[in-house]
Design a protein around this motif. Structure first.
Motif, short mmCIF file in Angstrom:
data_model
loop_
_atom_site.label_atom_id
_atom_site.label_comp_id
_atom_site.label_asym_id
_atom_site.label_seq_id
_atom_site.Cartn_x
_atom_site.Cartn_y
_atom_site.Cartn_z
N ILE A 100 0.84 -1.08 0.04
CA ILE A 100 -0.21 -0.16 0.03
C ILE A 100 0.77 1.16 0.05
CG2 ILE A 100 -1.64 1.31 1.20
CD1 ILE A 100 -2.59 -1.21 2.51
N HIS A 101 0.61 2.10 -1.04
CA HIS A 101 1.55 3.39 -0.70
C HIS A 101 0.68 4.56 -1.40
CE1 HIS A 101 2.41 3.02 -5.23
NE2 HIS A 101 2.18 1.93 -5.18
N GLU A 102 1.23 5.66 -1.05
CA GLU A 102 0.81 6.88 -1.47
C GLU A 102 1.50 7.43 -2.74
OE1 GLU A 102 -0.71 11.18 0.66
OE2 GLU A 102 0.51 9.72 1.68
N GLN A 103 0.73 7.73 -3.50
CA GLN A 103 1.57 8.19 -4.95
C GLN A 103 1.71 9.56 -4.64
OE1 GLN A 103 2.77 6.24 -6.81
NE2 GLN A 103 3.72 7.67 -8.09
N ASP A 104 2.82 10.11 -5.31
CA ASP A 104 3.17 11.71 -5.40
C ASP A 104 2.78 12.16 -6.76
OD1 ASP A 104 5.22 10.82 -7.03
OD2 ASP A 104 6.77 11.63 -5.55
N ASN A 108 8.66 9.74 -9.09
CA ASN A 108 9.23 8.92 -8.28
C ASN A 108 8.16 7.71 -7.59
OD1 ASN A 108 11.40 10.52 -7.93
ND2 ASN A 108 10.25 12.12 -6.81
N ALA A 109 8.75 6.68 -7.22
CA ALA A 109 7.87 5.65 -6.51
C ALA A 109 7.10 6.37 -5.36
CB ALA A 109 8.87 4.43 -6.12
#
Length: 125
Positions: A100-104, A108-109
């Protein structure tokens, strides 16, 4: 039907494609942001780091060609670009990894983040 496993078995249904395929939920999980398995059937989920999880079946599947559906909980007021995804090439008869990640919204990843998640695995056997 008093148990979750019995309810899962009752959800079997014909896909309606004429081929007689039975789509069957084989495992499911509700996982808290801290990694606590709040509700599971035929599996367990281990939080291995910030935003990283390993899903394991209670019993191995016949193949690793099952279908994985993931979702994540987010507050209405936040509406950040939260993405949940299966780690490519991580599926096996024993389970898989997901992040689970927050995209910018740039090259960048995304930044790994802890959020409540929901997992449903279906198969055709």
């Amino acid at each position: 039907m008093s148990t979750l496993n019995q309810r899962l078995a009752a959800l079997e249904s014909s896909s309606g494609t004429g081929g007689g395929i039975i789509i069957k939920p084989v495992a499911m999980a509700k996982v808290g942001a801290t990694g606590i398995n709040e509700r599971v059937a035929n599996c367990s989920v281990l939080k291995t780091g910030v935003g990283t999880f390993t899903f394991s079946f209670a019993s191995p599947r016949p193949t690793s060609n099952y279908v994985i559906s993931l979702s994540v909980a987010e507050f209405d007021s936040s509406r950040d670009d939260i993405i949940i995804q299966v780690a490519q090439n991580s599926t096996s008869v024993n389970g898989f990894r997901y992040t689970i990640h927050e995209q910018d919204n740039s090259d960048n990843a995304g930044t790994l983040i802890d959020k409540p998640s929901f997992v449903l695995v279906t198969d055709f056997d």
